[in-house]
Write a protein that holds these residues in place. Structure first.
Motif: not given
Length: 151
Positions: A50-55, A119-130
């Motif tokens: 649930v936390i992973e999907v929410l993030v 997945w956390g770093m992938y989320y962070g990298l996606a935000s960095l690229v954006a």
């Protein structure tokens, strides 16, 4: 034209300082000054899912809002105010956009260290690229602040 370059530089400087905050969090966590390692590992698999999907949902919606929401606010709100207030409002909106993306980067980093899931770093990298696409150039600032943008 010099005013537009100055506004662009101010926004880029604030972005660099906020990005430094993310890097500082990573460095402090790597040296265990801030113990974030495995904070979420005690949770059961259902709660972790649930936390992973929410993030993932928050990061996805945040990135979408940083692009489309910003575009809408600039065209419908910033360009409609009088010229004396337009520059200040544009800087405020651009900084809010960058702060949103920095928050998403922090969320990804915190999830990575808390759950030890890549997945956390992938989320962070996606935000960095954006966020790299969100830095306004002097031409973008000139377009948003010119009187022609009212048409």
């Amino acid at each position: 034209m010099e005013e537009y370059k100055k506004v662009s530089r101010v926004i880029c400087l604030r972005y660099a300082l906020q990005l430094l905050l993310v890097v500082l969090l990573i460095v402090l966590s790597e040296f265990n000054v801030i113990p974030l390692d495995g904070l979420l590992l005690g949770l059961d698999a259902g709660a972790m899912y649930v936390i992973e999907v929410l993030v993932l949902f928050v990061v996805g919606i945040g990135i979408l809002a940083s692009f489309k929401g910003y575009e809408w606010i600039v065209s419908h709100k910033v360009c409609k105010v009088e010229r004396s207030r337009r520059r200040r409002l544009f800087v405020r909106v651009a900084n809010a956009r960058i702060m949103l993306l920095v928050f998403l980067m922090l969320l990804g980093v915190l999830f990575y260290y808390g759950a030890w899931k890549n997945w956390g770093m992938y989320y962070g990298l996606a935000s960095l690229v954006a966020s790299l696409f969100c830095l306004p150039s002097a031409a973008d600032v000139k377009e948003a602040l010119s009187d022609d943008s009212l048409a």
